[in-house]
Design a protein around this motif. Structure first.
Motif, PDB file in Angstrom:
ATOM      1  N   ASP A 147       0.833  -1.216  -0.075  1.00  0.00           N
ATOM      2  CA  ASP A 147       0.113   0.127   0.097  1.00  0.00           C
ATOM      3  C   ASP A 147       0.697   1.250  -0.169  1.00  0.00           C
ATOM      4  N   VAL A 148       0.577   2.229  -0.896  1.00  0.00           N
ATOM      5  CA  VAL A 148       1.163   3.577  -0.928  1.00  0.00           C
ATOM      6  C   VAL A 148       0.342   4.738  -1.006  1.00  0.00           C
TER       7      VAL A 148
ATOM      8  N   GLU B   8       5.225  13.460  -6.804  1.00  0.00           N
ATOM      9  CA  GLU B   8       5.685  12.542  -7.471  1.00  0.00           C
ATOM     10  C   GLU B   8       6.402  11.494  -6.360  1.00  0.00           C
ATOM     11  N   ALA B   9       6.243  10.148  -6.778  1.00  0.00           N
ATOM     12  CA  ALA B   9       6.664   8.971  -5.948  1.00  0.00           C
ATOM     13  C   ALA B   9       7.456   7.873  -6.562  1.00  0.00           C
ATOM     14  N   LEU B  10       8.257   7.066  -5.934  1.00  0.00           N
ATOM     15  CA  LEU B  10       8.692   6.097  -6.579  1.00  0.00           C
ATOM     16  C   LEU B  10       8.084   5.075  -5.998  1.00  0.00           C
ATOM     17  N   VAL B  11       7.173   4.034  -6.765  1.00  0.00           N
ATOM     18  CA  VAL B  11       6.489   2.933  -6.185  1.00  0.00           C
ATOM     19  C   VAL B  11       7.116   1.660  -6.666  1.00  0.00           C
ATOM     20  N   ASP B  12       7.212   0.619  -5.569  1.00  0.00           N
ATOM     21  CA  ASP B  12       7.812  -0.469  -5.784  1.00  0.00           C
ATOM     22  C   ASP B  12       6.628  -1.323  -6.290  1.00  0.00           C
ATOM     23  N   VAL B  13       7.027  -2.064  -7.437  1.00  0.00           N
ATOM     24  CA  VAL B  13       6.047  -3.139  -7.918  1.00  0.00           C
ATOM     25  C   VAL B  13       6.708  -4.295  -8.136  1.00  0.00           C
ATOM     26  N   TYR B  14       5.710  -5.503  -8.429  1.00  0.00           N
ATOM     27  CA  TYR B  14       6.297  -6.572  -8.986  1.00  0.00           C
ATOM     28  C   TYR B  14       5.911  -6.808 -10.184  1.00  0.00           C
ATOM     29  N   ILE B  15       6.853  -7.618 -11.007  1.00  0.00           N
ATOM     30  CA  ILE B  15       6.531  -7.767 -12.285  1.00  0.00           C
ATOM     31  C   ILE B  15       6.250  -9.469 -12.629  1.00  0.00           C
TER      32      ILE B  15
ATOM     33  N   LEU C 142      16.455  -7.005  -8.680  1.00  0.00           N
ATOM     34  CA  LEU C 142      15.721  -7.150  -7.265  1.00  0.00           C
ATOM     35  C   LEU C 142      14.479  -7.602  -7.274  1.00  0.00           C
ATOM     36  N   SER C 143      13.830  -8.164  -6.232  1.00  0.00           N
ATOM     37  CA  SER C 143      12.603  -8.586  -6.292  1.00  0.00           C
ATOM     38  C   SER C 143      11.436  -8.004  -6.931  1.00  0.00           C
ATOM     39  N   THR C 144      11.638  -6.515  -6.434  1.00  0.00           N
ATOM     40  CA  THR C 144      10.806  -5.443  -6.674  1.00  0.00           C
ATOM     41  C   THR C 144      11.454  -4.532  -7.905  1.00  0.00           C
ATOM     42  N   CYS C 145      10.710  -3.774  -8.637  1.00  0.00           N
ATOM     43  CA  CYS C 145      11.093  -2.486  -9.273  1.00  0.00           C
ATOM     44  C   CYS C 145      10.585  -1.285  -9.008  1.00  0.00           C
ATOM     45  N   LYS C 146      11.206  -0.299  -9.310  1.00  0.00           N
ATOM     46  CA  LYS C 146      10.573   1.133  -9.013  1.00  0.00           C
ATOM     47  C   LYS C 146      10.201   1.680 -10.256  1.00  0.00           C
ATOM     48  N   VAL C 147       8.927   2.335 -10.079  1.00  0.00           N
ATOM     49  CA  VAL C 147       8.231   3.393 -11.186  1.00  0.00           C
ATOM     50  C   VAL C 147       7.888   4.476 -10.552  1.00  0.00           C
ATOM     51  N   ARG C 148       7.767   5.491 -11.558  1.00  0.00           N
ATOM     52  CA  ARG C 148       7.742   6.791 -11.285  1.00  0.00           C
ATOM     53  C   ARG C 148       6.333   7.152 -11.621  1.00  0.00           C
ATOM     54  N   VAL C 149       5.679   7.817 -10.382  1.00  0.00           N
ATOM     55  CA  VAL C 149       4.019   8.149 -10.408  1.00  0.00           C
ATOM     56  C   VAL C 149       3.866   9.470 -10.019  1.00  0.00           C
ATOM     57  N   LEU C 150       3.275  10.164 -10.526  1.00  0.00           N
ATOM     58  CA  LEU C 150       2.917  11.647 -10.482  1.00  0.00           C
ATOM     59  C   LEU C 150       1.374  11.811 -10.000  1.00  0.00           C
ATOM     60  N   ASN C 151       1.189  12.406  -9.207  1.00  0.00           N
ATOM     61  CA  ASN C 151      -0.179  12.747  -8.640  1.00  0.00           C
ATOM     62  C   ASN C 151      -0.583  14.343  -8.690  1.00  0.00           C
ATOM     63  N   PRO C 152      -1.101  14.767 -10.140  1.00  0.00           N
ATOM     64  CA  PRO C 152      -1.253  16.350 -10.485  1.00  0.00           C
ATOM     65  C   PRO C 152      -2.322  16.702  -9.765  1.00  0.00           C
ATOM     66  N   MET C 153      -3.265  16.298  -8.960  1.00  0.00           N
ATOM     67  CA  MET C 153      -4.423  16.491  -8.284  1.00  0.00           C
ATOM     68  C   MET C 153      -3.993  16.851  -6.851  1.00  0.00           C
ATOM     69  N   ASP C 154      -5.058  17.629  -6.244  1.00  0.00           N
ATOM     70  CA  ASP C 154      -4.521  18.270  -4.930  1.00  0.00           C
ATOM     71  C   ASP C 154      -5.171  17.485  -3.849  1.00  0.00           C
ATOM     72  N   VAL C 155      -5.364  16.027  -4.028  1.00  0.00           N
ATOM     73  CA  VAL C 155      -5.838  15.175  -3.068  1.00  0.00           C
ATOM     74  C   VAL C 155      -4.993  13.877  -2.960  1.00  0.00           C
ATOM     75  N   VAL C 156      -4.898  13.281  -1.947  1.00  0.00           N
ATOM     76  CA  VAL C 156      -3.928  11.869  -1.714  1.00  0.00           C
ATOM     77  C   VAL C 156      -4.593  10.818  -2.607  1.00  0.00           C
ATOM     78  N   VAL C 157      -3.919   9.991  -3.308  1.00  0.00           N
ATOM     79  CA  VAL C 157      -4.201   9.069  -3.856  1.00  0.00           C
ATOM     80  C   VAL C 157      -3.683   7.671  -3.333  1.00  0.00           C
ATOM     81  N   THR C 158      -4.391   6.810  -2.925  1.00  0.00           N
ATOM     82  CA  THR C 158      -3.769   5.380  -2.454  1.00  0.00           C
ATOM     83  C   THR C 158      -3.808   4.402  -3.635  1.00  0.00           C
TER      84      THR C 158
END
Length: 147
Positions: A43-44, A51-58, A98-114
């Motif tokens: 959960d993030v 902008e955030a780096l999010v851990d993901v599994y492929i 690594l077991s997870t990879c990082k992707v870059r995600v941008l939240n252009p809105m003014d609210v928190v997104v989970t």
């Protein structure tokens, strides 16, 4: 915009763009067959206007252990685009590092997104080979005649 010295030609068969008489090399990447799911590792919360780096599994397969190259391009899935008001950058990853990879995600809105753990956010495609490489030099500028 060009300076009006001539047309712009995109010549993919020769891996170049001709803009105002100057050749600009381009590169092409050949993707593999089929795509794999990309899911959020934990959960993030992504605060608004950040902008955030999010851990993901492929998704992995048994045959992955035998691969000489394991570079994948990760791109947002249609599910991600439809469900979230977020922007994900296309990312080149090596799934053997690594077991997870990082992707870059941008939240252009003014609210928190989970993003919840196991949320399907993207697709990953194997990069088979790079056809050609971008030149590391700037194109030479043409001097204009005055007078």
């Amino acid at each position: 915009m060009g300076s009006g010295q001539g047309p712009t030609d995109i010549i993919l068969s020769q891996n170049k763009i001709v803009l105002d008489g100057k050749e600009i090399p381009v590169f092409q990447v050949v993707k593999g067959k089929g795509s794999r799911r990309v899911i959020v590792a934990d959960d993030v919360n992504i605060p608004g206007l950040t902008e955030a780096l999010v851990d993901v599994y492929i998704e992995r397969e048994e045959s992955d252990d035998c691969l000489m190259a394991a570079e994948y391009i990760v791109e947002p899935s249609s599910n991600f685009k439809d469900k979230y008001q977020l922007v994900m950058a296309s990312t080149l990853v090596d799934i053997d590092k690594l077991s997870t990879c990082k992707v870059r995600v941008l939240n252009p809105m003014d609210v928190v997104v989970t993003l919840r753990q196991n949320a399907d956010v993207g697709r990953a495609e194997l990069i088979e080979r790079i056809e050609s490489v971008i030149a590391e030099e700037e194109p030479v500028k043409v001097k204009q005649k005055h007078g």
